[in-house]
Design a protein around this motif. Structure first.
Motif, short mmCIF file in Angstrom:
data_model
loop_
_atom_site.label_atom_id
_atom_site.label_comp_id
_atom_site.label_asym_id
_atom_site.label_seq_id
_atom_site.Cartn_x
_atom_site.Cartn_y
_atom_site.Cartn_z
N PHE A 235 -4.04 -6.56 42.15
CA PHE A 235 -2.71 -6.32 41.59
C PHE A 235 -2.80 -4.99 40.83
CE2 PHE A 235 -2.52 -10.70 42.57
CZ PHE A 235 -1.19 -11.13 42.52
N VAL A 236 -1.80 -4.13 40.97
CA VAL A 236 -1.85 -2.83 40.30
C VAL A 236 -0.44 -2.41 39.87
CG1 VAL A 236 -1.78 -1.62 42.52
CG2 VAL A 236 -2.60 -0.41 40.50
N THR A 237 -0.31 -1.91 38.65
CA THR A 237 1.00 -1.49 38.16
C THR A 237 1.47 -0.25 38.92
OG1 THR A 237 -0.07 -0.25 36.36
CG2 THR A 237 0.72 -2.47 35.86
N ALA A 238 2.78 -0.15 39.09
CA ALA A 238 3.37 0.87 39.96
C ALA A 238 3.40 2.26 39.34
CB ALA A 238 4.80 0.45 40.33
N ASP A 239 2.89 2.43 38.13
CA ASP A 239 2.97 3.72 37.45
C ASP A 239 1.86 4.68 37.84
OD1 ASP A 239 1.35 1.74 35.88
OD2 ASP A 239 0.81 3.55 34.81
N SER A 240 0.80 4.19 38.49
CA SER A 240 -0.37 5.02 38.74
C SER A 240 -0.60 5.26 40.22
CB SER A 240 -1.62 4.36 38.13
OG SER A 240 -2.77 5.11 38.45
N ILE A 241 -0.30 6.49 40.68
CA ILE A 241 -0.54 6.85 42.08
C ILE A 241 -2.04 6.86 42.37
CG2 ILE A 241 -0.39 8.74 43.76
CD1 ILE A 241 2.35 9.40 42.65
N SER A 242 -2.85 7.26 41.41
CA SER A 242 -4.29 7.32 41.64
C SER A 242 -4.88 5.92 41.82
CB SER A 242 -5.00 8.05 40.49
OG SER A 242 -4.82 7.38 39.27
N MET A 243 -4.48 4.95 40.98
CA MET A 243 -5.00 3.58 41.13
C MET A 243 -4.49 2.95 42.42
SD MET A 243 -5.42 1.78 37.40
CE MET A 243 -3.67 1.65 37.04
N LEU A 244 -3.25 3.25 42.80
CA LEU A 244 -2.72 2.74 44.06
C LEU A 244 -3.49 3.34 45.24
CD1 LEU A 244 1.11 2.85 43.30
CD2 LEU A 244 -0.20 0.81 43.93
N SER A 245 -3.78 4.65 45.15
CA SER A 245 -4.54 5.32 46.22
C SER A 245 -5.94 4.74 46.34
CB SER A 245 -4.61 6.82 45.95
OG SER A 245 -3.33 7.40 45.90
N ASP A 246 -6.59 4.53 45.20
CA ASP A 246 -7.93 3.93 45.21
C ASP A 246 -7.89 2.55 45.84
OD1 ASP A 246 -8.87 6.17 43.86
OD2 ASP A 246 -8.84 5.22 41.89
N SER A 247 -6.90 1.76 45.44
CA SER A 247 -6.80 0.38 45.93
C SER A 247 -6.56 0.35 47.44
CB SER A 247 -5.67 -0.36 45.20
OG SER A 247 -5.91 -0.40 43.81
N LEU A 248 -5.68 1.23 47.92
CA LEU A 248 -5.35 1.25 49.35
C LEU A 248 -6.46 1.89 50.18
CD1 LEU A 248 -1.58 2.15 49.08
CD2 LEU A 248 -2.55 -0.05 49.72
N SER A 249 -7.35 2.64 49.54
CA SER A 249 -8.52 3.20 50.24
C SER A 249 -9.62 2.16 50.37
CB SER A 249 -9.05 4.42 49.49
OG SER A 249 -8.10 5.46 49.46
N SER A 250 -9.53 1.09 49.58
CA SER A 250 -10.54 0.03 49.64
C SER A 250 -10.30 -0.92 50.81
CB SER A 250 -10.52 -0.79 48.34
OG SER A 250 -9.38 -1.62 48.27
N GLY A 251 -9.06 -0.94 51.31
CA GLY A 251 -8.73 -1.85 52.41
C GLY A 251 -8.41 -3.26 51.96
N LYS A 252 -8.45 -3.50 50.65
CA LYS A 252 -8.16 -4.84 50.12
C LYS A 252 -6.64 -5.10 50.10
CE LYS A 252 -12.51 -5.41 49.56
NZ LYS A 252 -13.17 -5.64 48.28
N LYS A 253 -6.28 -6.39 49.98
CA LYS A 253 -4.86 -6.74 49.89
C LYS A 253 -4.35 -6.36 48.50
CE LYS A 253 -6.62 -10.05 51.81
NZ LYS A 253 -7.91 -10.26 52.52
N VAL A 254 -3.28 -5.57 48.49
CA VAL A 254 -2.78 -4.98 47.24
C VAL A 254 -1.35 -5.44 46.96
CG1 VAL A 254 -2.26 -2.83 46.02
CG2 VAL A 254 -4.23 -2.94 47.56
N TYR A 255 -1.15 -5.95 45.74
CA TYR A 255 0.19 -6.29 45.26
C TYR A 255 0.60 -5.30 44.18
CZ TYR A 255 0.06 -10.79 47.70
OH TYR A 255 0.02 -11.76 48.67
N ILE A 256 1.79 -4.73 44.34
CA ILE A 256 2.31 -3.77 43.37
C ILE A 256 3.13 -4.51 42.31
CG2 ILE A 256 3.82 -1.78 43.02
CD1 ILE A 256 3.11 -0.85 45.82
#
Length: 310
Positions: A235-256
């Motif tokens: 789960f990642v807050t929608a304010d951080s493009i860098s954390m979202l990018s890191d999360s989506l580069s991991s290939g894991k299931k991501v909830y915004i």
């Protein structure tokens, strides 16, 4: 030997972005690469426009001897003039990460995220979807943080914070905490705060979350990259493009986790991620889905390899 000079300001994010390129070039290049780092402290320079910094540096380094430097990479506004000056001295090719705000046509390549581009793209610009991610960090780490060394499947919640582009209100996270409290029966839930997370948000989360949940950083321990590797869901807050990018580069299931007070470009980025079905909003149950994980650093480095004849 191929020699790289990396120039950054004294921001950790600038160093991390340079290293993301350097580490990927080392991985995919056929040549051996040596790297020298130069850190530029902002100080009074931070108040000057780049053209004045450039003029000052041209005088300061007028008699600087030439070195064996093949490629210069920089990140951070005030590092851009240093990059250009050392390029002229050493006859090197160069690249700047993010907008240099000065003499753009004198850089061989400029790396800019799509969400930061507002007009026609110049020929020397390489665009990325999201931020650069150091792919080396996704290698399996044998050193695991002791509190995380459990067989239970894990859910991590990465919380951003306040800054020029965003503001998080405690009440915006309360619903997610309730969800994670319920999921704590089956999963180990870990909360990971950023440097921007305000104290009132941290206190609220620690008060309302289950007491057996884990909270990081703990003193000097911050297992951010480890959590990206070992978590089942993120789960990642929608304010951080860098954390979202890191999360989506991991290939894991991501909830915004939606945040209202964010810049339009960040909002557009999160909406595009949802539209592409890379990440989701939580709808009451954990789901399994597949998406093409971000591989932007590799894409950029493949283009750089051609430019640099590596």
């Amino acid at each position: 030997m191929f020699n790289i000079l990396a120039i950054t300001d004294n921001k950790l994010s600038s160093l991390n972005q340079c290293n993301s390129i350097i580490n990927e070039l080392k991985r995919i290049s056929k040549k051996k690469i040596a790297v020298e780092y130069m850190e530029v402290y902002r100080g009074l320079l931070g108040y000057l426009p780049n053209f004045l910094i450039y003029f000052f540096l041209r005088i300061r380094y007028f008699f600087e001897p030439r070195k064996k430097i093949d490629f210069i990479i920089s990140c951070g506004r005030i590092s851009a003039p240093f990059n250009l000056v050392f390029k002229k001295i050493n006859f090197a090719k160069n690249c700047h990460i993010l907008n240099p705000y000065f003499k753009k046509n004198e850089f061989d390549q400029i790396i800019i995220p799509e969400h930061d581009i507002t007009k026609e793209i110049d020929k020397n610009v390489i665009t990325t979807f999201g931020t650069l991610v150091d792919l080396k960090r996704f290698k399996k780490n044998k050193k695991i943080c002791k509190p995380l060394d459990t067989p239970k499947k894990k859910i991590s919640f990465f919380i951003g914070g306040n800054g020029k582009s965003s503001k998080i209100l405690p009440k915006e996270l309360e619903g997610t905490i309730k969800i994670l409290n319920f999921l704590s029966k089956e999963y180990e839930v870990i909360y990971c705060f950023s440097r921007r997370t305000p104290m009132n948000v941290k206190n609220m989360i620690k008060q309302k979350a289950f007491k057996n949940n884990l909270f990081f950083p703990q003193k000097q321990i911050n297992p951010y990259w480890l959590l990206l590797n070992i978590s089942e869901y993120i789960f990642v807050t929608a304010d951080s493009i860098s954390m979202l990018s890191d999360s989506l580069s991991s290939g894991k299931k991501v909830y915004i986790v939606p945040i209202k007070k964010i810049k339009t470009k960040i909002k557009n980025f999160t909406e595009l991620i949802l539209e592409k079905k890379m990440a989701k909003l939580f709808n009451g149950k954990l789901e399994n889905w597949k998406y093409k994980k971000l591989f932007e650093t590799n894409k950029v480095c493949k283009k750089l390899i051609k430019v640099l004849n590596l």
